[in-house]
Design a protein around this motif. Structure first.
Motif, PDB file in Angstrom:
ATOM      1  N   ARG A   9       5.429 115.243  -5.639  1.00 32.21           N
ATOM      2  CA  ARG A   9       6.788 115.154  -6.157  1.00 32.21           C
ATOM      3  C   ARG A   9       7.308 116.516  -6.608  1.00 32.21           C
ATOM      4  NH1 ARG A   9       9.155 110.804  -8.334  1.00 32.21           N
ATOM      5  NH2 ARG A   9      10.942 112.212  -8.307  1.00 32.21           N
ATOM      6  N   TYR A  35      15.169 116.369   5.329  1.00 32.75           N
ATOM      7  CA  TYR A  35      16.378 117.065   4.886  1.00 32.75           C
ATOM      8  C   TYR A  35      16.021 118.009   3.748  1.00 32.75           C
ATOM      9  CZ  TYR A  35      19.285 113.744   7.476  1.00 32.75           C
ATOM     10  OH  TYR A  35      19.883 113.005   8.463  1.00 32.75           O
ATOM     11  N   GLN A  37      17.783 119.702   0.433  1.00 32.04           N
ATOM     12  CA  GLN A  37      18.956 119.553  -0.422  1.00 32.04           C
ATOM     13  C   GLN A  37      18.971 120.647  -1.477  1.00 32.04           C
ATOM     14  OE1 GLN A  37      19.319 115.965  -2.861  1.00 32.04           O
ATOM     15  NE2 GLN A  37      21.538 115.971  -2.531  1.00 32.04           N
ATOM     16  N   LEU A  43      22.932 118.391   1.620  1.00 32.25           N
ATOM     17  CA  LEU A  43      21.836 117.867   2.443  1.00 32.25           C
ATOM     18  C   LEU A  43      21.915 118.482   3.839  1.00 32.25           C
ATOM     19  CD1 LEU A  43      21.754 114.109   1.508  1.00 32.25           C
ATOM     20  CD2 LEU A  43      19.726 115.493   1.834  1.00 32.25           C
ATOM     21  N   LEU A  88      15.082 120.576  -3.000  1.00 27.96           N
ATOM     22  CA  LEU A  88      14.530 119.230  -2.945  1.00 27.96           C
ATOM     23  C   LEU A  88      14.404 118.868  -1.473  1.00 27.96           C
ATOM     24  CD1 LEU A  88      13.724 116.630  -4.511  1.00 27.96           C
ATOM     25  CD2 LEU A  88      16.097 115.879  -4.223  1.00 27.96           C
ATOM     26  N   LEU A  90      13.759 116.064   1.171  1.00 29.57           N
ATOM     27  CA  LEU A  90      13.841 114.620   1.268  1.00 29.57           C
ATOM     28  C   LEU A  90      13.391 114.141   2.637  1.00 29.57           C
ATOM     29  CD1 LEU A  90      17.301 114.255  -0.447  1.00 29.57           C
ATOM     30  CD2 LEU A  90      15.210 113.227  -1.307  1.00 29.57           C
ATOM     31  N   GLY A 106      12.972 108.744   0.500  1.00 31.09           N
ATOM     32  CA  GLY A 106      12.011 108.833  -0.575  1.00 31.09           C
ATOM     33  C   GLY A 106      12.639 109.558  -1.758  1.00 31.09           C
ATOM     34  N   GLU A 107      11.852 109.739  -2.811  1.00 34.63           N
ATOM     35  CA  GLU A 107      12.369 110.394  -4.008  1.00 34.63           C
ATOM     36  C   GLU A 107      12.373 111.909  -3.879  1.00 34.63           C
ATOM     37  OE1 GLU A 107      11.433 107.417  -7.664  1.00 34.63           O
ATOM     38  OE2 GLU A 107       9.694 108.461  -6.821  1.00 34.63           O
TER      39      GLU A 107
ATOM     40  N   GLY B  40      17.140 113.154  -9.719  1.00 38.00           N
ATOM     41  CA  GLY B  40      15.709 112.953  -9.566  1.00 38.00           C
ATOM     42  C   GLY B  40      15.325 111.891  -8.551  1.00 38.00           C
ATOM     43  N   GLU B  41      16.310 111.344  -7.866  1.00 38.87           N
ATOM     44  CA  GLU B  41      16.038 110.285  -6.899  1.00 38.87           C
ATOM     45  C   GLU B  41      16.571 110.690  -5.526  1.00 38.87           C
ATOM     46  OE1 GLU B  41      14.358 108.067  -9.887  1.00 38.87           O
ATOM     47  OE2 GLU B  41      14.480 107.424  -7.796  1.00 38.87           O
ATOM     48  N   GLY B  42      16.120 109.953  -4.501  1.00 43.36           N
ATOM     49  CA  GLY B  42      16.689 110.150  -3.184  1.00 43.36           C
ATOM     50  C   GLY B  42      17.948 109.311  -3.028  1.00 43.36           C
ATOM     51  N   PRO B  43      18.794 109.628  -2.063  1.00 43.53           N
ATOM     52  CA  PRO B  43      20.000 108.842  -1.833  1.00 43.53           C
ATOM     53  C   PRO B  43      19.657 107.402  -1.466  1.00 43.53           C
ATOM     54  CG  PRO B  43      20.104 110.938  -0.659  1.00 43.53           C
ATOM     55  CD  PRO B  43      18.707 110.782  -1.154  1.00 43.53           C
ATOM     56  N   LEU B  88      27.584 110.407  -1.372  1.00 41.66           N
ATOM     57  CA  LEU B  88      27.475 111.135  -0.116  1.00 41.66           C
ATOM     58  C   LEU B  88      27.957 110.272   1.039  1.00 41.66           C
ATOM     59  CD1 LEU B  88      23.856 112.291  -0.838  1.00 41.66           C
ATOM     60  CD2 LEU B  88      25.721 113.912  -0.531  1.00 41.66           C
ATOM     61  N   PHE B 101      25.451 114.790   6.860  1.00 46.52           N
ATOM     62  CA  PHE B 101      25.914 114.457   5.523  1.00 46.52           C
ATOM     63  C   PHE B 101      27.049 115.372   5.087  1.00 46.52           C
ATOM     64  CE2 PHE B 101      23.155 111.258   3.631  1.00 46.52           C
ATOM     65  CZ  PHE B 101      22.163 111.176   4.576  1.00 46.52           C
ATOM     66  N   GLY B 102      27.970 114.787   4.325  1.00 45.13           N
ATOM     67  CA  GLY B 102      28.982 115.576   3.660  1.00 45.13           C
ATOM     68  C   GLY B 102      28.379 116.236   2.429  1.00 45.13           C
ATOM     69  N   PRO B 103      29.114 117.129   1.790  1.00 45.87           N
ATOM     70  CA  PRO B 103      28.583 117.861   0.638  1.00 45.87           C
ATOM     71  C   PRO B 103      28.469 117.017  -0.628  1.00 45.87           C
ATOM     72  CG  PRO B 103      30.848 118.461   1.021  1.00 45.87           C
ATOM     73  CD  PRO B 103      30.457 117.597   2.177  1.00 45.87           C
TER      74      PRO B 103
END
Lengths: 114, 111
Positions: A9, A35, A37, A43, A88, A90, A106-107, B40-43, B88, B101-103
């Motif tokens: 992570r 990806y 980010q 992204l 990050l 992804l 994923g996270e 802290g998370e993914g989309p 997004l 993806f857009g910004p």
């Protein structure tokens, strides 16, 4: 049903080192995309793998590479790390529905390059 | 090269207000997706729109795909603090080569 799992992570590396990130997709998903980010670029698509073959690639230098194994798990590698690689990373898996291309993320793995 | 633009880039509103986020491109997409990403998370996928002119509703969220399949909008009614996040939009190319993806639009809903 387990989601997409990314490891590690968090990680810290220094310039010039290399790093390998791992991604386990949702069971049954055969496509894995990566990806990058960052706050400034958003992204950015790195590459996509399907059935162990790289199917598409974004506009990143050759220092960024990846592979997919027969069980659909994927790894990406960044060699000769630069400060600008801090981001990050992804991973997303997909059932490869040609009409919708829905991605399950994923996270992420947060890489810091010092 | 297919590019997606989103506006506004940042949005800070009070709880209960309405808002609209826009996603535009000069390219045609076979479908368009909206994701929400929390720190802290993914989309996480919210919705996929496929047909030009399509409107989809998800509780207080309304998504619309433009007739020409080049643009989309997301409207949130009576925003709540739980709506805070990065929104997004993502377009799937007509040849399904990749998802672009857009910004993103960073939304902050203040209680």
């Amino acid at each position: 049903k387990a989601g997409v799992t990314q490891t590690p992570r968090y990680l810290i590396k220094t310039r010039g080192q290399q790093v390998t990130l791992s991604c386990s997709p949702i069971s049954g998903h055969r496509s894995v995309s990566w990806y990058q980010q960052t706050p400034g670029q958003g992204l950015q698509f790195l590459f996509e793998y399907f059935s162990e073959t790289q199917r598409n690639k974004g506009n990143f230098p050759g220092r960024f590479s990846g592979r997919q194994f027969s069980n659909s798990r994927s790894e990406m590698n960044v060699s000769t790390l630069e400060l600008g690689d801090s981001a990050l990373y992804l991973c997303a898996s997909s059932l490869v529905d040609r009409n919708t291309g829905e991605l399950f993320f994923g996270e992420g793995s947060r890489l810091t390059v010092l | 090269t297919q590019l997606l633009e989103q506006s506004p880039q940042f949005l800070s509103i009070q709880e209960g207000e309405n808002l609209t986020v826009y996603c535009n491109s000069s390219s045609v997409f076979s479908s368009l997706q909206w994701y929400r990403q929390e720190p802290g998370e993914g989309p996480v996928l919210l919705v996929t729109v496929v047909t030009g002119g399509e409107v989809k509703k998800l509780k207080r969220l309304t998504f619309q795909f433009g007739d020409a399949r080049k643009d989309s909008s997301l409207h949130i009614t009576a925003a709540q603090p739980g709506d805070t996040g990065l929104y997004l939009c993502a377009g799937v190319g007509t040849s399904y080569d990749k998802v672009i993806f857009g910004p993103g639009t960073s939304l902050s809903v203040i209680p």
